[in-house]
Scaffold this motif. Structure first.
Motif, short mmCIF file in Angstrom:
data_model
loop_
_atom_site.label_atom_id
_atom_site.label_comp_id
_atom_site.label_asym_id
_atom_site.label_seq_id
_atom_site.Cartn_x
_atom_site.Cartn_y
_atom_site.Cartn_z
N THR A 7 -73.62 34.29 11.42
CA THR A 7 -72.38 34.06 10.68
C THR A 7 -72.67 33.26 9.43
OG1 THR A 7 -71.15 33.97 12.76
CG2 THR A 7 -70.03 33.11 10.81
N ILE A 8 -72.07 33.66 8.32
CA ILE A 8 -72.11 32.86 7.10
C ILE A 8 -70.73 32.24 6.95
CG2 ILE A 8 -72.32 32.89 4.59
CD1 ILE A 8 -74.28 35.22 4.93
N THR A 9 -70.65 30.91 6.86
CA THR A 9 -69.36 30.24 6.70
C THR A 9 -69.31 29.50 5.38
OG1 THR A 9 -70.10 28.24 7.83
CG2 THR A 9 -69.00 29.89 9.17
N SER A 10 -68.12 29.43 4.84
CA SER A 10 -67.88 28.66 3.62
C SER A 10 -66.68 27.76 3.86
CB SER A 10 -67.58 29.57 2.43
OG SER A 10 -68.71 30.30 2.06
N TYR A 11 -66.77 26.52 3.39
CA TYR A 11 -65.65 25.59 3.46
C TYR A 11 -64.71 25.88 2.30
CZ TYR A 11 -68.33 23.08 6.92
OH TYR A 11 -69.01 22.76 8.05
N VAL A 12 -63.41 25.98 2.61
CA VAL A 12 -62.40 26.26 1.61
C VAL A 12 -61.22 25.31 1.82
CG1 VAL A 12 -63.09 28.69 1.34
CG2 VAL A 12 -61.32 28.09 3.00
N ASP A 13 -60.52 25.00 0.74
CA ASP A 13 -59.36 24.10 0.84
C ASP A 13 -58.13 24.81 1.40
OD1 ASP A 13 -60.76 21.88 -0.10
OD2 ASP A 13 -60.25 22.31 -2.19
N VAL A 15 -57.41 28.06 3.65
CA VAL A 15 -57.97 29.16 4.43
C VAL A 15 -57.12 30.42 4.30
CG1 VAL A 15 -58.60 29.96 6.76
CG2 VAL A 15 -59.10 27.60 6.07
N ALA A 16 -55.81 30.29 4.36
CA ALA A 16 -54.94 31.47 4.27
C ALA A 16 -55.11 32.19 2.93
CB ALA A 16 -53.48 31.07 4.50
N ALA A 17 -55.14 31.42 1.84
CA ALA A 17 -55.31 32.03 0.52
C ALA A 17 -56.69 32.68 0.39
CB ALA A 17 -55.10 30.99 -0.58
N ALA A 18 -57.71 32.00 0.89
CA ALA A 18 -59.07 32.56 0.82
C ALA A 18 -59.17 33.83 1.68
CB ALA A 18 -60.09 31.53 1.27
N ALA A 19 -58.53 33.81 2.85
CA ALA A 19 -58.56 35.00 3.72
C ALA A 19 -57.87 36.18 3.04
CB ALA A 19 -57.89 34.69 5.05
N ALA A 41 -57.08 27.59 10.53
CA ALA A 41 -58.06 26.59 10.09
C ALA A 41 -59.42 27.26 9.95
CB ALA A 41 -58.14 25.45 11.10
N TYR A 42 -59.53 28.45 10.55
CA TYR A 42 -60.76 29.22 10.50
C TYR A 42 -60.40 30.69 10.65
CZ TYR A 42 -65.36 31.07 11.74
OH TYR A 42 -66.52 31.79 11.76
N VAL A 43 -61.02 31.54 9.83
CA VAL A 43 -60.89 32.99 9.99
C VAL A 43 -62.28 33.59 9.92
CG1 VAL A 43 -58.56 33.15 9.05
CG2 VAL A 43 -60.51 33.51 7.54
N GLU A 44 -62.40 34.76 10.52
CA GLU A 44 -63.70 35.41 10.52
C GLU A 44 -63.51 36.91 10.31
OE1 GLU A 44 -66.98 33.71 13.03
OE2 GLU A 44 -66.50 35.52 14.16
N GLY A 55 -67.29 33.79 7.78
CA GLY A 55 -66.27 32.86 8.24
C GLY A 55 -65.80 31.96 7.11
N LEU A 56 -64.52 31.65 7.12
CA LEU A 56 -63.93 30.71 6.17
C LEU A 56 -63.31 29.59 6.99
CD1 LEU A 56 -62.10 33.37 3.96
CD2 LEU A 56 -64.33 32.30 3.51
N ILE A 57 -63.75 28.36 6.72
CA ILE A 57 -63.30 27.22 7.53
C ILE A 57 -62.67 26.17 6.62
CG2 ILE A 57 -65.60 26.14 7.46
CD1 ILE A 57 -65.01 25.16 10.37
N SER A 58 -61.65 25.53 7.12
CA SER A 58 -60.94 24.51 6.35
C SER A 58 -61.88 23.36 5.97
CB SER A 58 -59.77 23.96 7.17
OG SER A 58 -59.22 22.82 6.53
#
Length: 138
Positions: A7-13, A15-19, A41-44, A55-58
């Motif tokens: 999994t590659i994850t990135s921290y984002v402020d 999560v919903a907008a990034a998703a 708080a996390y989507v994949e 993955g995008l994590i708060s």
């Protein structure tokens, strides 16, 4: 010891907008959200031929060592059979533990991360998904 990318994850402020942005860009919706798709708080996402995970994590869950003074980018997780043993091996070779082995639910997921002597973050994960894909390829 390293068996493959999980999994590659990135921290984002946000999560919903990034998703939403990634959904539009990739043409797929996330298959997993925690705690919910409505307030994640996390989507994949599973993408590509091998269904690799993005993955995008708060940013609220950013490890304490990652701060404005020490920015964090994407963390690439490598599948390992035993996360604690892999962390110990890296530490024995001069890495420092960033995030200790942490169980992620009750389905066998375990993650950790270390910082190599050069400042690079290496994610380590025991991933049932990786093993499932590998088994189907055989």
């Amino acid at each position: 010891m390293l068996r493959g990318l999980t999994t590659i994850t990135s921290y984002v402020d946000d999560v919903a907008a990034a998703a939403a942005w990634y959904s539009e860009l990739l043409g797929v919706e996330p298959y997993f959200a925690q705690p919910s798709f409505e307030d994640p708080a996390y989507v994949e996402f599973r993408i590509g031929d091998r269904q690799d995970e993005l993955g995008l994590i708060s940013s609220a869950y950013r490890p304490p060592a990652h701060s404005d003074a020490h920015p964090a980018g994407a963390v690439t997780y490598w599948h390992v059979d035993n996360v604690a043993a892999a962390v110990a091996r890296f530490v024995d070779h001069g890495a420092t533990e960033l995030e200790p082995p942490t169980n992620r639910g009750d389905e066998g997921w375990v993650t950790a991360s270390v910082v190599d002597p050069f400042g690079g973050i290496i994610g380590l994960m025991h991933s049932p998904h990786y093993l499932d894909v590998l088994g189907r390829q055989r």
